[in-house]
Write an enzyme that holds these catalytic residues in place. Structure first.
Site, PDB file in Angstrom:
ATOM      1  N   ARG A 109       0.809  -1.242   0.000  1.00 23.70           N
ATOM      2  CA  ARG A 109       0.000   0.000   0.000  1.00 23.70           C
ATOM      3  C   ARG A 109       0.835   1.281   0.000  1.00 23.70           C
ATOM      4  NH1 ARG A 109      -3.558  -2.910   3.332  1.00 23.70           N
ATOM      5  NH2 ARG A 109      -5.299  -3.623   2.071  1.00 23.70           N
ATOM      6  N   LYS A 131       4.627  11.987 -10.919  1.00 24.34           N
ATOM      7  CA  LYS A 131       3.831  11.178 -11.851  1.00 24.34           C
ATOM      8  C   LYS A 131       4.568   9.858 -12.043  1.00 24.34           C
ATOM      9  CE  LYS A 131       1.547  14.268 -15.082  1.00 24.34           C
ATOM     10  NZ  LYS A 131       1.439  14.539 -16.519  1.00 24.34           N
ATOM     11  N   GLU A 173      13.122  19.340 -23.657  1.00 22.25           N
ATOM     12  CA  GLU A 173      12.235  19.598 -22.507  1.00 22.25           C
ATOM     13  C   GLU A 173      12.661  20.887 -21.781  1.00 22.25           C
ATOM     14  OE1 GLU A 173       9.555  17.700 -21.981  1.00 22.25           O
ATOM     15  OE2 GLU A 173      10.022  15.764 -22.920  1.00 22.25           O
ATOM     16  N   LYS A 211       9.365  23.548 -12.535  1.00 24.39           N
ATOM     17  CA  LYS A 211       8.471  22.408 -12.323  1.00 24.39           C
ATOM     18  C   LYS A 211       7.941  22.410 -10.888  1.00 24.39           C
ATOM     19  CE  LYS A 211       7.262  17.849 -13.579  1.00 24.39           C
ATOM     20  NZ  LYS A 211       7.539  16.608 -14.236  1.00 24.39           N
ATOM     21  N   GLU A 221      -2.563  17.797 -11.848  1.00 21.22           N
ATOM     22  CA  GLU A 221      -2.786  18.203 -13.237  1.00 21.22           C
ATOM     23  C   GLU A 221      -4.249  18.491 -13.550  1.00 21.22           C
ATOM     24  OE1 GLU A 221      -0.264  16.367 -16.208  1.00 21.22           O
ATOM     25  OE2 GLU A 221      -1.756  16.814 -17.733  1.00 21.22           O
ATOM     26  N   ARG A 225      -0.551  22.582 -14.630  1.00 20.86           N
ATOM     27  CA  ARG A 225       0.453  21.538 -14.892  1.00 20.86           C
ATOM     28  C   ARG A 225       0.397  21.063 -16.344  1.00 20.86           C
ATOM     29  NH1 ARG A 225       2.377  16.617 -10.879  1.00 20.86           N
ATOM     30  NH2 ARG A 225       3.918  15.766 -12.295  1.00 20.86           N
ATOM     31  N   ASN A 229       2.849  20.090 -21.004  1.00 21.25           N
ATOM     32  CA  ASN A 229       2.603  19.269 -22.198  1.00 21.25           C
ATOM     33  C   ASN A 229       2.684  20.080 -23.501  1.00 21.25           C
ATOM     34  OD1 ASN A 229       2.100  16.905 -20.721  1.00 21.25           O
ATOM     35  ND2 ASN A 229       0.046  17.639 -20.251  1.00 21.25           N
ATOM     36  N   HIS A 232       3.360  18.503 -26.814  1.00 18.33           N
ATOM     37  CA  HIS A 232       3.073  17.075 -26.676  1.00 18.33           C
ATOM     38  C   HIS A 232       1.837  16.614 -27.438  1.00 18.33           C
ATOM     39  CE1 HIS A 232       6.182  17.436 -23.697  1.00 18.33           C
ATOM     40  NE2 HIS A 232       6.118  16.155 -23.405  1.00 18.33           N
ATOM     41  N   HIS A 236       2.604  13.338 -29.551  1.00 20.34           N
ATOM     42  CA  HIS A 236       2.011  12.011 -29.363  1.00 20.34           C
ATOM     43  C   HIS A 236       1.515  11.423 -30.687  1.00 20.34           C
ATOM     44  CE1 HIS A 236       1.366  13.090 -24.877  1.00 20.34           C
ATOM     45  NE2 HIS A 236       2.539  12.551 -25.101  1.00 20.34           N
ATOM     46  N   HIS A 249      11.506  10.457 -27.455  1.00 17.59           N
ATOM     47  CA  HIS A 249      10.395  11.310 -27.020  1.00 17.59           C
ATOM     48  C   HIS A 249      10.736  12.812 -27.162  1.00 17.59           C
ATOM     49  CE1 HIS A 249       6.958  12.656 -24.776  1.00 17.59           C
ATOM     50  NE2 HIS A 249       7.729  13.251 -23.893  1.00 17.59           N
TER      51      HIS A 249
HETATM   52  N1  LIG Z   1       6.916  11.125 -14.700  1.00 18.03           N
HETATM   53  C1  LIG Z   1       7.002  12.175 -15.473  1.00 18.03           C
HETATM   54  O1  LIG Z   1       6.620  13.290 -15.093  1.00 18.03           O
HETATM   55  C2  LIG Z   1       7.583  12.023 -16.841  1.00 18.03           C
HETATM   56  C3  LIG Z   1       7.885  13.164 -17.604  1.00 18.03           C
HETATM   57  C4  LIG Z   1       8.477  12.977 -18.859  1.00 18.03           C
HETATM   58  C5  LIG Z   1       8.737  11.690 -19.324  1.00 18.03           C
HETATM   59  N2  LIG Z   1       8.413  10.609 -18.554  1.00 18.03           N
HETATM   60  C6  LIG Z   1       8.700   9.244 -19.010  1.00 18.03           C
HETATM   61  O2  LIG Z   1      10.102   9.105 -19.092  1.00 18.03           O
HETATM   62  C7  LIG Z   1      10.416   8.106 -20.066  1.00 18.03           C
HETATM   63  C8  LIG Z   1      11.525   8.611 -20.942  1.00 18.03           C
HETATM   64  O3  LIG Z   1      12.645   8.841 -20.120  1.00 18.03           O
HETATM   65  P1  LIG Z   1      14.121   8.944 -20.709  1.00 18.03           P
HETATM   66  O4  LIG Z   1      14.121   9.838 -21.863  1.00 18.03           O
HETATM   67  O5  LIG Z   1      15.002   9.216 -19.565  1.00 18.03           O
HETATM   68  O6  LIG Z   1      14.347   7.483 -21.330  1.00 18.03           O
HETATM   69  P2  LIG Z   1      14.960   6.131 -20.742  1.00 18.03           P
HETATM   70  O7  LIG Z   1      14.709   5.982 -19.315  1.00 18.03           O
HETATM   71  O8  LIG Z   1      14.510   5.048 -21.651  1.00 18.03           O
HETATM   72  O9  LIG Z   1      16.528   6.363 -20.962  1.00 18.03           O
HETATM   73  C9  LIG Z   1      17.010   6.508 -22.273  1.00 18.03           C
HETATM   74  C10 LIG Z   1      18.185   5.560 -22.542  1.00 18.03           C
HETATM   75  O10 LIG Z   1      19.352   6.067 -21.919  1.00 18.03           O
HETATM   76  C11 LIG Z   1      19.939   5.055 -21.107  1.00 18.03           C
HETATM   77  N3  LIG Z   1      20.606   5.764 -20.028  1.00 18.03           N
HETATM   78  C12 LIG Z   1      20.044   6.327 -18.934  1.00 18.03           C
HETATM   79  N4  LIG Z   1      20.942   7.003 -18.229  1.00 18.03           N
HETATM   80  C13 LIG Z   1      22.117   6.855 -18.888  1.00 18.03           C
HETATM   81  C14 LIG Z   1      23.415   7.342 -18.663  1.00 18.03           C
HETATM   82  N5  LIG Z   1      23.698   8.174 -17.658  1.00 18.03           N
HETATM   83  N6  LIG Z   1      24.383   6.991 -19.521  1.00 18.03           N
HETATM   84  C15 LIG Z   1      24.109   6.198 -20.597  1.00 18.03           C
HETATM   85  N7  LIG Z   1      22.891   5.742 -20.881  1.00 18.03           N
HETATM   86  C16 LIG Z   1      21.911   6.062 -20.029  1.00 18.03           C
HETATM   87  C17 LIG Z   1      18.796   4.196 -20.697  1.00 18.03           C
HETATM   88  O11 LIG Z   1      19.231   2.919 -20.283  1.00 18.03           O
HETATM   89  C18 LIG Z   1      18.001   4.158 -21.996  1.00 18.03           C
HETATM   90  O12 LIG Z   1      18.544   3.228 -22.890  1.00 18.03           O
HETATM   91  C19 LIG Z   1       9.138   7.816 -20.818  1.00 18.03           C
HETATM   92  O13 LIG Z   1       8.651   6.560 -20.420  1.00 18.03           O
HETATM   93  C20 LIG Z   1       8.197   8.930 -20.380  1.00 18.03           C
HETATM   94  O14 LIG Z   1       6.859   8.510 -20.374  1.00 18.03           O
HETATM   95  C21 LIG Z   1       7.861  10.760 -17.330  1.00 18.03           C
END
Ligand SMILES: NC(=O)c1ccc[n+]([C@@H]2O[C@H](COP(=O)([O-])OP(=O)(O)OC[C@H]3O[C@@H](n4cnc5c(N)ncnc54)[C@H](O)[C@@H]3O)[C@@H](O)[C@H]2O)c1
Length: 344
Positions: A109, A131, A173, A211, A221, A225, A229, A232, A236, A249
């Site tokens: 929980r 999130k 971003e 943020k 949101e 918030r 996006n 976005h 998407h 992304h």
């Molecule tokens: N929670 C939120 O508010 C929020 C906001 C934006 C995006 N997201 C989510 O985040 C995700 C995308 O995150 P991301 O862009 O970090 O992608 P990711 O986590 O897939 O990382 C990208 C790649 O880089 C590699 N990597 C990570 N750190 C590294 C490092 N220091 N050195 C070498 N390689 C490294 C990872 O293993 C992966 O292959 C999506 O799933 C998206 O939905 C969440």
């Protein structure tokens, strides 16, 4: 540098500096993937002082951000007898952070978790704000929870091993936040390189502050918030059309920003010159700014698949001059399609 996140029920600190000792008088489990652990797990483990520390390694990739992996992490937590006082630590990008946070929100929980983001995107955006979630066959991030971390540690040295494209995806971003919230920051970005470590730290701090401010006003949101996006709505559709394979992304966000700006321009909210300035800044970091649309009609229809489209209305986050925004759900189809047709 420290940024405080103050929410109704919880406050926490985002540290943006060299990783110091993390003292925890409980059992902890670090969740990571093989790519990140090869580079940075040893450093993190050398900083953790806990009762017991286990490592849970899951496969690398957005395609593993699903129930199977969540279940695997949960089973590892049970097998290793983590209790309600135990703490999960997410070491990785947004995928690891979102999944670890989600597991933390449901394990017995809900237990605490710490974010140690290792991508630029995760340091400036995903790791802050609570999130969490996973994907399923119906779409991205459709299952999840708002679950705030206990603390966030952004160590910029971890970004040195990031592939160039991943770094730029994070910059998209950063630009997103500057355009919608902070003109001065945008101008600073035009004149300072994020490839310089001190500048990068300044930009991360700035984004985390933006943020923090947004999330403290609207944790769930329901209003402002949504401005995060910006770009976005278009992004998407591009990600869907290209089946998440062609663009990272942040790259799709970059194209989405350009499209949103042109729409804002059409509505008299954003000048030609401002459109040009933003495009130039994106291109300075080798981000894509053009996408070839095959059919304007099907691109438009795809807006309605977005979980943020409500009641047959598409919500567009548009810039209103650099440093300000406008949330619109009243733009007629003809105006939108007119802008889309510039990408045919
Ligand atoms: N929670 C939120 O508010 C929020 C906001 C934006 C995006 N997201 C989510 O985040 C995700 C995308 O995150 P991301 O862009 O970090 O992608 P990711 O986590 O897939 O990382 C990208 C790649 O880089 C590699 N990597 C990570 N750190 C590294 C490092 N220091 N050195 C070498 N390689 C490294 C990872 O293993 C992966 O292959 C999506 O799933 C998206 O939905 C969440």
């Amino acid at each position: 540098m420290k940024v405080n996140i103050n929410l109704d029920k919880k406050s926490y600190i985002v540290h943006i500096d060299e990783l110091k000792k993390i003292e925890l008088k409980t059992k902890v489990a670090v969740v990571t993937n093989p790519t990140v652990s090869a580079f940075h797990l040893k450093t993190l483990l050398s900083k953790i002082d806990a009762l017991e520390c286990i490592v849970i390694t899951v496969p690398d990739g957005e395609e593993y951000k699903n129930f199977d992996t969540v279940n695997y992490i949960l089973e590892e937590c049970f097998t290793n007898r983590l209790d309600r006082k135990s703490i999960l630590i997410a070491l990785g990008g947004g995928v690891i952070g979102d999944m670890t946070g989600f597991v933390a929100s449901i394990y017995q929980r809900g237990i605490e978790f710490i974010q140690v983001p290792t991508t630029l995107l995760a340091q400036v955006d995903a790791s802050v704000g609570g999130k969490t979630g996973i994907n399923n066959k119906f779409g991205k991030n459709l299952v999840g929870a708002f679950w705030q971390p206990k603390t966030v540690y952004c160590e910029t040295k971890f970004l040195k091993t990031l592939p160039k494209r991943e770094f730029s995806a994070g910059v998209a971003e950063i630009i997103k936040m500057a355009v919608t919230f902070d003109k001065e920051f945008f101008e600073w970005l035009e004149n300072n390189s994020l490839h310089v470590e001190e500048n990068l730290q300044i930009a991360i701090e700035k984004c985390v502050k933006i943020k923090a401010n947004v999330v403290s006003k609207d944790e769930l949101e329901e209003g402002i918030r949504a401005v995060l996006n910006y770009g976005h709505t278009f992004c998407h559709v591009i990600e869907n059309e290209t089946k998440y394979t062609k663009y990272l992304h942040g790259e799709a966000v970059s194209i989405g920003i350009v499209m949103a700006n042109l729409l804002a321009n059409k509505l008299g909210l954003f000048s030609e010159k401002e459109c040009q300035k933003v495009k130039m800044l994106l291109e300075k970091y080798d981000l894509p700014t053009y996408y070839k649309i095959n059919s304007v009609e099907s691109f438009y229809e795809a807006f309605f698949l977005d979980k943020k489209s409500f009641n047959k209305k598409i919500k567009f986050i548009l810039p209103k001059g650099i440093g300000n925004f406008s949330i619109r759900n009243d733009i007629d189809k003809k105006t939108v399609c007119n802008v889309l047709s510039r990408f045919l």
